[in-house]
Design an enzyme around this catalytic site. Structure first.
Site, PDB file in Angstrom:
ATOM      1  CE1 TYR A   1       1.220   0.146   4.548  1.00 48.96           C
ATOM      2  CE2 TYR A   1      -1.420  -0.821   4.789  1.00 48.96           C
ATOM      3  CZ  TYR A   1      -0.087   0.045   5.530  1.00 48.96           C
ATOM      4  OH  TYR A   1       0.701  -0.614   6.582  1.00 48.96           O
ATOM      5  CD  GLU A   2       0.067   6.066   1.643  1.00 46.44           C
ATOM      6  OE1 GLU A   2       1.064   6.590   0.493  1.00 46.44           O
ATOM      7  OE2 GLU A   2      -1.083   6.035   1.710  1.00 46.44           O
ATOM      8  N   GLY A   3       1.323   3.113  -2.063  1.00 44.14           N
ATOM      9  CA  GLY A   3       2.801   2.651  -3.672  1.00 44.14           C
ATOM     10  C   GLY A   3       3.991   1.455  -2.898  1.00 44.14           C
TER      11      GLY A   3
END
Lengths: 607, 607
Positions: free
Chosen positions: B443-445
């Site tokens: 997540y978050e890239g």
């Protein structure tokens, strides 16, 4: 959860084209049974069973898990039926003697079948898998009476077996085993103690469960020299081959685990249970280690099984999921974005999985031929030959088990990563593969134990580096033999350098160990991984050579792309994964001081 | 599950001795609030709350998970009470303006608090954590009216917030967002669409939930230039600051995940829900990215959080578990075997965890000072300064997020490995740490997205390698400054070589990319990892230098062993982990061809 599809094209490539199994089988005393038609029937039959029966139960088994109640274990829905089909198919007896009802085929076919089964559903496969250790032990060390009592049922699969080694206070260090065996007047023993982590220790799939138990006689010497082996059946067999009285071995509970949840891991309490000595008194550990190599290669398979399954899940997703544009320009111009398989970094992950699954498979299928020869030596009663092949396999075993299971974890993690956030969601099944895979570096000897076995026992103690010299000589001979092969030319130089480096590293550590005993341990895992990467390189080179020969001979007219892909993946492996050897090489040669000098009480100042 | 103990000695070492937070705070407009007494109170208070309230709920929260019924989510037992204590303690407002009821302290204190909370219980920490993105967005882009309506509740923590970006068809590629925003006569919008993976999207901890939603106006341009931002409250706020009418946003389900099970991950269905435009039309993605760096550093913390927690679990076990004898002779001669902490390979794993946790913490605490300066530039309204620090942080961010979360996974896996088979059993809690940690690289890239951001955007596109030249110049200056330090002497040469190599690799890829566009992606993750290892080396060198200065000055009389341990772990890092750079360096420079030439349809011939 990806539906498993047996990689038969690849399996046949290895069996027929790379390792010439047909010629190999002709050298075995039981090889005539393994004619091409039989092999085909087995491969197709196993594929069918794995794809249609075992694979659909993989995710449901994880969801449901095993249930423990009143000393009994209920396996997940459908497992009993699937097991019955396994028994009906005669799958358990594939490589066991015809005199006990088996089909007497070479051991390798059993391993290949296990690979398919394990990839489709590892947790299920552990039930019949554990029986093998039990069967091998009884076959090799049992009396005729013991063989006749247990083998037919075990070979049929209507009974199953376990190996009861671990206790709460000890796993690796079996010298600490406390379970007691009290001799009785009738020649039997009363076994008392607690065993933990007993895979398939209790379940509802078979009529009886035959435990092979490590225990100590009252007057036994301390440590590993005082351990004997006992057969402790859940139900005492009757004279006519049925199941009799319930023995006093009880399942106390089953473990809640990270993964392989459909496989019951039992705590077994032996409370004066009737046991029968098998093999010689106080030689139990030695007997247990006789089939250690075979068992550990069975676990090594888990590395490629989970790499393969995770790859089978990630590949279609990478072809379907649309996100962003490839850096080199649109690849799916009519779509809202390119499929992520067009991104180089996604390919890096997929190719890493493929390199591990297929390269690891080649390593296993080669080792399987040695296992065949070892088993054959037993059959024909040639102890010298048995030991020769056991030694050879003994060098491969820690590498296969230690290295391939570590890489299997990596591959399973890449499979999740290809899915992005979706990889973390249960319904896709990708996270289960990582959870299931995670046990592989822990059981049957942790990676650290394998590493120490490799460098300490196999390389330094027993051979002073000769095994590595011999093995690298084989690689160099291979390079020389194919020096004109245009694909190998690039690889040959890398391989040659690495062979030299492997020997140099071995000597450096051997010399350093004279003054720095701990270096053997501090270097061990880096040494294991270095060895694994070089070995895997050799097996990729072998595959690439065969593929290029096929292409040149025009043999692969129908599927030239299969051979081209092999060469490309070999390329990938040499360029992208093999360089990791250098980090390991650099790390391992440092003295152990950096690891050893920090006192235990100074590892933390906060807790 | 290991009981969390806040590593206050290490935190204070970084704040007071390595990074001189006291001097740093004096440079900030809101720094005078952060006097040593306040800092101490915050550290002690946070430690107390984390150790005694959050930590005990970590394993129970995983066991129980979140429950979804009739559109509502029930968090695990004890979470509501723990959250109430969080609100009462004023923890949410630590670094938010006093005008909204916060304490107006520097952002770094918030990050340090989050590290402790996240280590004690990552799943819990996500609830207040997601509010920060929401608060930052409203503070920066909201009207005065919006700020006054939402900020006091969010700062108090009685309301929470979310960021609604992802949709079923897109995560990274937000240009594909389909959620619609229909303008209404009253200036509001009707928001319709489905958002997935919304952390804290629905729960029972707060009175209201404020969603920040990416959506498209009817006439918006396609792609990323047509995305606007909307505030969509679960309950429409009333004029007097209470909660009014229920909005038509409903939780459709929550995900079943591998880990962080106590954190509810919601599917949110917006069905003509009332939304309020925030910021400029079609500039939503730009606004969203304003705090991307801060958010991603918040996620980078997860790497060190799980490394730390796993280390806290593994260390006592390694001291207690007895198995085998150390190669260099008995260490616990009175015991049946040596504690496993005396085996070099077990130490290798523990020291790897420690090197990651403490080294990563240093990286984060340094970045936190930049975040402070960035936030301060906003407070004093200095846009140029804001951008300067944002750029600086922009170079660190992908390395911190991408590299530290990958290493956090490795550390969590080592923690299990130290336990052997017991690591796989739920009750020990070690496997939960790995499951919880596994989300961090997704997540978050994802790691791949971070890697491409680093090499593609930050290094090549925006600066043609200048960020690396500048950063390595800083490292070299540091080496020069401490050339006479006897501990640094060994490290300085390694660091110097690596700085040169980092620049060379950057230039090689930059040049290669002119003809081989895909190399930017094919090299990206290796480049990220290389950069991370060099950066971590620099932070270990800094810690070792300070520690050695303290020792020489006799400052550490009471705890010289703390400083000695820092130097030993730095040694370990340089000898054992830093060599991995070479595998990455060798792999990344190869042309992308090897990755790109295999056609998608030839990745498999079996399925």
């Amino acid at each position: 959860m990806p539906a498993y599809k047996a990689p038969l094209r690849d399996i046949r490539f290895l069996m027929n084209e790379v390792f010439d199994y047909s010629a190999h089988y002709k050298t075995l005393s039981n090889g005539e049974n393994a004619d091409p038609d039989t092999i085909d029937m087995i491969l197709e039959g196993a594929a069918d069973y794995c794809e249609n029966v075992l694979s659909p139960l993989n995710q449901t088994g994880d969801d449901e898990g095993c249930h423990f109640e009143n000393g009994e274990v209920r396996t997940p829905k459908g497992y009993k039926e699937a097991y019955d089909q396994f028994v009906q198919g005669g799958w358990q007896g594939l490589s066991y003697p015809e005199e006990f009802g088996g089909q007497g085929l070479p051991m390798s076919l059993n391993l290949i079948k296990s690979e398919m089964m394990g990839t489709a559903n590892w947790a299920f496969t552990m039930y019949p898998g554990l029986s093998m250790g039990c069967m091998n032990t009884i076959m090799q060390f049992g009396t005729d009476d013991q063989k006749n009592t247990y083998m037919p049922h075990l070979v049929a699969g209507t009974w199953s077996g376990t190996m009861c080694l671990t206790e709460p206070q000890c796993g690796t260090d079996l010298g600490q085993v406390k379970t007691k065996a009290e001799p009785q007047a009738d020649g039997t023993y009363k076994i008392s103690g607690t065993k933990i982590f007993i895979s398939a220790g209790e379940h509802d799939l078979t009529e009886n469960i035959i435990h092979i138990v490590l225990a100590r006689l009252p007057d036994a010497p301390a440590g590993t020299r005082g351990i004997s082996l006992f057969i402790v059946p859940k139900f005492i067999p009757t004279q006519d081959g049925g199941v009799g009285e319930r023995n006093t071995v009880a399942c106390g509970s089953i473990e809640h685990k990270m993964g392989i949840k459909a496989s019951a891991t039992a705590v077994l309490n032996f409370d004066g249970a009737t046991g029968y000595l098998i093999g010689e008194i106080n030689k139990g550990l030695h007997a247990m280690f006789t089939f250690m190599n075979t068992a550990r290669i069975g676990t090594a398979v888990q590395g490629i099984a989970h790499a393969e399954l995770s790859y089978q899940g990630a590949l279609p997703y990478a072809k379907e999921r649309m996100s962003m544009r490839a850096l080199s320009g649109k690849k799916d111009p009519d779509k809202v974005a390119d499929a992520i398989i067009h991104h180089a970094d996604v390919r890096r992950m997929l190719l890493t999985q493929k390199a591990i699954a297929e390269g690891g498979r080649a390593m296993i299928y080669h080792a399987a031929q040695l296992a065949d020869k070892m088993a054959d030596a037993l059959i024909i009663g040639d102890q010298a030959k048995f030991e020769e092949y056991d030694d050879k396999l003994g060098f491969y075993t820690p590498i296969l088990k230690g290295f391939l299971t570590e890489l299997g974890l990596e591959a399973a993690s890449h499979g999740m990563q290809v899915f992005g956030g979706h990889g973390y969601i249960k319904e896709w099944g990708m996270e289960q593969i990582l959870r299931d895979a995670r046990i592989a570096t822990l059981y049957e000897g942790t990676t650290g134990v394998q590493a120490l076995d490799l460098i300490g026992r196999k390389v330094l103690l027993s051979s002073k580096g000769k095994v590595v010299r011999d093995y690298t000589a084989e690689i160099l001979k291979f390079c020389g033999r194919h020096a004109r092969n245009k694909y190998l030319r690039r690889f040959a130089w890398d391989l040659t350098k690495l062979c030299a480096q492997w020997n140099t590293l071995t000597v450096r550590i051997m010399l350093a160990a004279r003054k720095d005993r701990d270096i053997v341990s501090s270097a061990s895992v880096d040494y294991l991984m270095f060895s694994g990467y070089v070995m895997l390189a050799y097996f990729w080179a072998q595959q690439a050579v065969i593929a290029s020969e096929k292409l040149e001979a025009g043999d692969g007219k129908e599927t030239p792309e299969f051979y081209k892909a092999k060469i490309k993946v070999a390329d990938f492996y040499f360029e992208r994964l093999l360089p990791r050897t250098q980090g390991h090489a650099e790390a391992m040669v440092n003295p152990s001081r950096t690891l050893m000098s920090l006192q235990s009480e100074h590892f933390s100042f906060d807790y």
